[in-house]
Each structure stands twice: as C-alpha cells, then as structure tokens.
Write an enzyme that holds these catalytic residues in place. Structure first.
Site: not given
Length: 343
Positions: A19, A221
């Site tokens: 992430d 992201d």
C-alpha cells in the site's frame, strides 16, 4: 495486491497488502480472533516463536477509509524482496476491521513516507533507502489485469514489485518523473495536468492553464482499487459518457453507464497522457436501466471528499496503475510513469 513478508527469526511468512497510500507495517497476531476481526482463514503471527523480537511497549492504532486496526508496536527482522531490515518497527494487531483482512492475507505493508505513519515508525522501504541499501533510490510497481480475463480464478499473479532497480523489460518509454511538492513527503503526492474522456478535457484547471486550489494534487495509491476525485470533476467525466447516471442508495457517489459504451479515460502527468483500458473503467454489471432497458455497468471513478485543508483532491488507485509502469523515487522525490511494454 499482496505478497509474503518474512518476519522474525526464524522467519514467519505473512501475506501483506502492498500500500503506497499508507506508511505503517502491521500483522495480525495470534491474539486476534474471529470476534476481533480475524477470520479462521487468516494466518496469524506467533510472536513467541521469534528469537529476536523486541516489545516496544507502545500501543498502535491506525484508521483507513475502509477500517482500522489496533495493537502493540514491536521490533524484529523483516525480510522482503531480497532485503532484510534487522530492527524494523511494526505492529502486531489484536483487533482489525473485518473488511481489511480476508483469505490468507495477514497484514499490510505501508510504502508511503514516515510522516504519514500513524506509528511514527520509519517504513521498511525508507530504512533501506536511508541505509544506502538500494542501488536505485526507490521501488517500482507493475500491476497485472485479470478483470477482463474469462474464468480467471480469485487469486492470480499480481505483477511485479522491485526495490533498488527498475525492470526495463516491463516498460517501453522513458520514465516520466513528476516531482513531489518540496518538503511534503508523506503520500506519494503529485500534480495531475488533466483528465480527458475520449480525448475531451473535463478538468477546469487544465483549460485555464492553472490550478483550482489543490484540485489537481493526487495521491498515487496501490492500496486503492478505484479512482476517487472531486464531485464536480467526476460528474463532468460521466457527463461525457452517453447514458451515464448517478447511482443512489448504497452506491451514492458512483455512476452507472451503458456496458456497451467504449470509454477511454486519459490522465495526464508531466505533459504525457496515459490512457486507461476500457476494461479498467468498467467495474462490472450494475443491472438493467429501467428507463432505457439497457444493461449498465458501474464506472471506476467515484466522488471522494477530503477534509478541509487537505492537500489531496484525488486518490489514483489500481484502475489507473494497471495501465502504466510506476516508479516511486526517493531522491529526488518523485513518481514516474512509463508506457508498458507489449510483453
């Protein structure tokens, strides 16, 4: 998108979500139960088996858009992708939102910068960088696509993540680096020039040649599936898709559109436009439109509101990132994109 990470001595390998939109490393501990968010399928880390773990006597709590996790901070060996950090701070969580873990995924590795970390710990990749362990000062990501592959299984090869070098076989253009704002390393935050639908610009700041507040600043992201942005711009994207309609109820903020529509959305960074596959714009069937009797699908762009004063107006997730080779460079801080090779 996840991968196995070795923790402790001897190493216990735990699958972690990768992430770039957060910066903490946390793992579900053997104190996490079905009552506190860990289903019976989730492998749990047994801290009593590690000969090198150090309890930092510090509590941990982190909140995401999709849930939260709580536990205690530890230090131990953490090995991943051919590298090892001997005293990496991470959290063993005892309570986690059910939506965050599932299957055989046990935790999350944040690949953002230290100021973003709820724990204030230096992220694993940043420890490598600061220790001069990376020949190339950063890492690179290539994400695979299976949304348009018939009979794809629930788990498939996810692509490539490399630290310290770039895999030149995966891209076919120069890497187009877009700098992070000076002194603002937290998210991988860069300026987006414009959004275009089938070649038509739909962003007001691009047409005026300037910025509309912070409307053009985006977080890159890998931990987000879709693309969230300002309500007016998202509405304008779908205004250029014939037959698109705002969804309601549980899907408020999303839009449906005729599945037969051929929608190409291009995002421009550093003067270069990167088009998304029509497959990545389409999240799948959304039912029959009662007014037109046409099969509709749900679109990948949705309304996303940030708190006042936030530097971020967009979160750009995997729906876009599957279409480019992405480079996250620490020095000088930048995100780079390149066109994918045919292979």
């Amino acid at each position: 998108y996840y991968a196995p990470i070795g923790i402790g001595v001897p190493a216990q390998y735990m699958n972690c979500i990768l992430d770039t939109g957060s910066a903490d490393l946390w793992i579900a501990s053997n104190y996490c139960t079905s009552l506190t968010g860990c289903s019976s399928t989730v492998p749990l880390f047994n801290s009593s088996l590690s000969q090198t773990q150090v309890d930092m006597n510090t509590s941990f709590s982190v909140r995401y858009g999709s849930g939260q996790a709580q536990g205690e901070m530890m230090q131990d060996y953490v090995a991943f992708a051919g590298y090892n950090v001997s005293s990496q701070a991470f959290a063993l969580v005892e309570s986690v939102s059910r939506d965050l873990l599932g299957g055989d995924i046990s935790g999350l590795m944040g690949l953002g910068w230290q100021p973003l970390a709820a724990s204030q710990a230096v992220p694993w990749w940043q420890n490598l960088y600061q220790g001069n362990a990376l020949p190339f000062p950063g890492f690179a990501v290539s994400l695979s696509r299976f949304i348009n592959v018939p009979n794809a299984s629930s788990i498939e090869p996810g692509g490539s993540l490399t630290f310290g070098y770039l895999n030149s076989s995966l891209y076919s253009s120069e890497i187009n680096y877009v700098p992070l704002p000076s002194g603002q390393e937290s998210y991988w935050l860069v300026k987006m020039d414009q959004v275009a639908v089938n070649g038509t610009n739909v962003t007001s700041w691009a047409s005026t040649g300037g910025t509309n507040g912070q409307e053009d600043m985006v977080a890159i992201d890998t931990g987000t599936t879709l693309i969230g942005g300002p309500r007016d711009v998202v509405a304008n994207i779908y205004a250029h898709v014939p037959g698109a309609r705002a969804a309601t109820g549980a899907y408020t903020g999303y839009y449906s559109y005729p599945c037969s529509a051929n929608v190409t959305v291009g995002l421009t960074f550093g003067g270069v436009t990167y088009n998304m596959s029509t497959a990545d714009f389409n999240l799948g069937p959304f039912g029959i439109d009662p007014q037109t009797n046409v099969s509709t699908c749900l679109g990948a762009f949705f309304d996303l509101a940030f708190s006042g004063g936030s530097r971020i107006s967009w979160v750009i997730g995997a729906a876009f990132l599957k279409n480019v080779y992405s480079v996250f460079r620490a020095s000088p801080p930048a995100v780079g994109f390149a066109t994918l090779s045919n292979s």
